[in-house]
Design a protein around this motif. Structure first.
Motif, PDB file in Angstrom:
ATOM      1  N   ARG A 165       5.199  -3.477   8.741  1.00 12.30           N
ATOM      2  CA  ARG A 165       3.987  -2.803   8.263  1.00 12.30           C
ATOM      3  C   ARG A 165       4.331  -1.558   7.464  1.00 12.30           C
ATOM      4  NH1 ARG A 165       0.618   1.273   9.890  1.00 12.30           N
ATOM      5  NH2 ARG A 165       1.730   1.595  11.855  1.00 12.30           N
ATOM      6  N   GLN A 192       5.747  -2.376   4.083  1.00  8.27           N
ATOM      7  CA  GLN A 192       4.703  -2.737   3.139  1.00  8.27           C
ATOM      8  C   GLN A 192       3.961  -1.494   2.653  1.00  8.27           C
ATOM      9  OE1 GLN A 192       2.770  -5.180   0.608  1.00  8.27           O
ATOM     10  NE2 GLN A 192       4.402  -5.832   2.004  1.00  8.27           N
ATOM     11  N   ASP A 193       3.723  -0.535   3.550  1.00  8.53           N
ATOM     12  CA  ASP A 193       3.106   0.726   3.139  1.00  8.53           C
ATOM     13  C   ASP A 193       3.973   1.421   2.094  1.00  8.53           C
ATOM     14  OD1 ASP A 193       1.054   0.306   4.953  1.00  8.53           O
ATOM     15  OD2 ASP A 193       1.919   1.615   6.494  1.00  8.53           O
ATOM     16  N   GLN A 244       3.917  -0.424  -1.356  1.00  8.45           N
ATOM     17  CA  GLN A 244       2.707  -0.220  -2.155  1.00  8.45           C
ATOM     18  C   GLN A 244       2.684   1.180  -2.752  1.00  8.45           C
ATOM     19  OE1 GLN A 244      -0.931  -1.559  -0.329  1.00  8.45           O
ATOM     20  NE2 GLN A 244      -0.059  -3.512   0.312  1.00  8.45           N
ATOM     21  N   PRO A 293       0.215 -11.872   3.806  1.00  7.20           N
ATOM     22  CA  PRO A 293      -1.173 -11.613   3.392  1.00  7.20           C
ATOM     23  C   PRO A 293      -1.346 -10.319   2.611  1.00  7.20           C
ATOM     24  CG  PRO A 293      -1.109 -12.374   5.666  1.00  7.20           C
ATOM     25  CD  PRO A 293       0.309 -12.145   5.263  1.00  7.20           C
ATOM     26  N   ARG A 294      -0.737  -9.222   3.090  1.00  7.31           N
ATOM     27  CA  ARG A 294      -0.903  -7.944   2.391  1.00  7.31           C
ATOM     28  C   ARG A 294      -0.235  -7.948   1.028  1.00  7.31           C
ATOM     29  NH1 ARG A 294       0.689  -2.703   5.472  1.00  7.31           N
ATOM     30  NH2 ARG A 294      -0.233  -1.822   3.568  1.00  7.31           N
ATOM     31  N   SER A 295       0.976  -8.503   0.957  1.00  3.80           N
ATOM     32  CA  SER A 295       1.688  -8.512  -0.324  1.00  3.80           C
ATOM     33  C   SER A 295       1.015  -9.433  -1.329  1.00  3.80           C
ATOM     34  CB  SER A 295       3.157  -8.907  -0.124  1.00  3.80           C
ATOM     35  OG  SER A 295       3.262 -10.185   0.475  1.00  3.80           O
ATOM     36  N   ARG A 340      -2.285  -9.975  -1.460  1.00  2.31           N
ATOM     37  CA  ARG A 340      -3.457  -9.215  -1.922  1.00  2.31           C
ATOM     38  C   ARG A 340      -3.041  -8.153  -2.925  1.00  2.31           C
ATOM     39  NH1 ARG A 340      -4.951  -9.402   3.594  1.00  2.31           N
ATOM     40  NH2 ARG A 340      -4.257  -7.249   3.894  1.00  2.31           N
ATOM     41  N   PHE A 341      -1.933  -7.494  -2.650  1.00  2.00           N
ATOM     42  CA  PHE A 341      -1.460  -6.436  -3.531  1.00  2.00           C
ATOM     43  C   PHE A 341      -1.039  -7.004  -4.885  1.00  2.00           C
ATOM     44  CE2 PHE A 341       1.695  -3.225  -4.913  1.00  2.00           C
ATOM     45  CZ  PHE A 341       0.875  -2.093  -4.865  1.00  2.00           C
ATOM     46  N   ARG A 368      -3.966  -7.884  -7.035  1.00  2.00           N
ATOM     47  CA  ARG A 368      -4.715  -6.739  -7.544  1.00  2.00           C
ATOM     48  C   ARG A 368      -3.921  -5.938  -8.583  1.00  2.00           C
ATOM     49  NH1 ARG A 368      -5.200  -4.187  -2.967  1.00  2.00           N
ATOM     50  NH2 ARG A 368      -6.781  -5.662  -2.282  1.00  2.00           N
TER      51      ARG A 368
END
Length: 296
Positions: free
Chosen positions: A119, A122-123, A126, A174-176, A178-179, A182
């Motif tokens: 996590r 990933q923070d 980004q 999932p987060r990567s 979405r990133f 976008r």
């Protein structure tokens, strides 16, 4: 479909330069090298710096695009990387592609520092991408985040490619995803789990479909690393099969690896030449024919 090849930064330049030249002569659309301090399985092997390698590659080529496969926050600061990107983009006359990912585990703590959770990685990733974007498009940046800081960061003269070099964002989670949907100019993946080629391509299909849902109609170039389970250059038939599967899933670009003499990506340069001079041109021709039928 566009075709790319990755050349590991393990060769002295007298041996590496001919490979980069031949990648262009073979007609590959883009050529890449890894951006690590060391890499799993090759810790005891020679390994050279990524940005000097790409700068040198820019000087021995003239048309092929050149990229990082992929850079990460593991050991880079966005401001220092900005200067390297500006130089490579300038020397190559606008041929640089910036592949970026969250970073693996092997070189994450080699210079010290905490072992981040997924996590927190990933923070950090980004924040890294967003600050890098700002630095490449703005001069005089004041920023203080959780992981990076700049104080009146001067970033002239800006990129040859405007408003900045393309960001090809890697990600499977999932987060990567979405990133990337976008913020990316392209999305790059090595696929998910799978013990064989069929199950691995099933995981790739799942990732691609999930990205479709996130894009909501927005176009994003999609780059697939073909060699995660089976080395695509093991034979012309294996390469053609993998490319066909990738195309059917909507990928615009595929990447394979220059054959090594042993170990990972071991293969034959004779097979590479056959694929580059016979298979790739034939696949390009077939794709053009399909486009013409669709237009009609």
């Amino acid at each position: 479909m566009r075709f790319g090849i990755a050349i590991l930064p393990e060769y002295r330049w007298q041996d590496a330069a001919p490979r980069w030249r031949r990648a262009e002569e073979y007609g590959f659309d883009h050529a890449w090298t890894y951006d690590h301090l060391t890499w799993s399985g090759l810790q005891d092997s020679p390994w050279y710096g990524t940005t000097p390698t790409l700068t040198a590659a820019a000087l021995v080529t003239s048309t092929i695009k050149l990229g990082t496969f992929v850079t990460s926050p593991n050991f880079r600061h966005p401001l220092a990387l900005t200067r390297d990107i500006l130089a490579i983009d300038d020397v190559s006359d606008g041929r640089f592609l910036c592949g970026i990912g969250a970073g693996g585990s092997l070189d994450a703590t080699i210079q010290g520092g905490p072992d981040l959770t997924p996590r927190h990685k990933q923070d950090r990733y980004q924040e890294f991408v967003q600050l890098l974007d700002t630095l490449l498009t703005t001069d005089g940046v004041d920023f203080k985040g959780e992981y990076f800081e700049t104080r009146n960061a001067r970033t002239l003269p800006g990129c040859v490619q405007q408003p900045r070099v393309p960001f090809i964002l890697a990600g499977n989670g999932p987060r990567s995803l979405r990133f990337a949907a976008r913020h990316g100019d392209g999305w790059m993946t090595t696929g998910g789990a799978g013990d064989d080629l069929d199950s691995w391509f099933a995981s790739v299909a799942d990732l691609s479909h999930r990205l479709d849902d996130l894009l909501e109609g927005r176009h994003l170039d999609r780059y697939l690393s073909l060699d995660s389970r089976v080395y695509a250059l093991s034979s012309p038939a294996a390469f053609e099969d993998s490319v066909g599967r990738a195309a059917a899933l909507g990928f615009t670009d595929v990447i394979t690896h220059w054959p090594r003499t042993e170990g990972v990506y071991a293969g034959s340069e004779t097979v590479l030449e056959q694929i580059a001079t016979d298979v790739v041109p034939r696949l390009r021709w077939a794709a053009r024919g399909t486009d013409r039928v669709c237009d009609a």
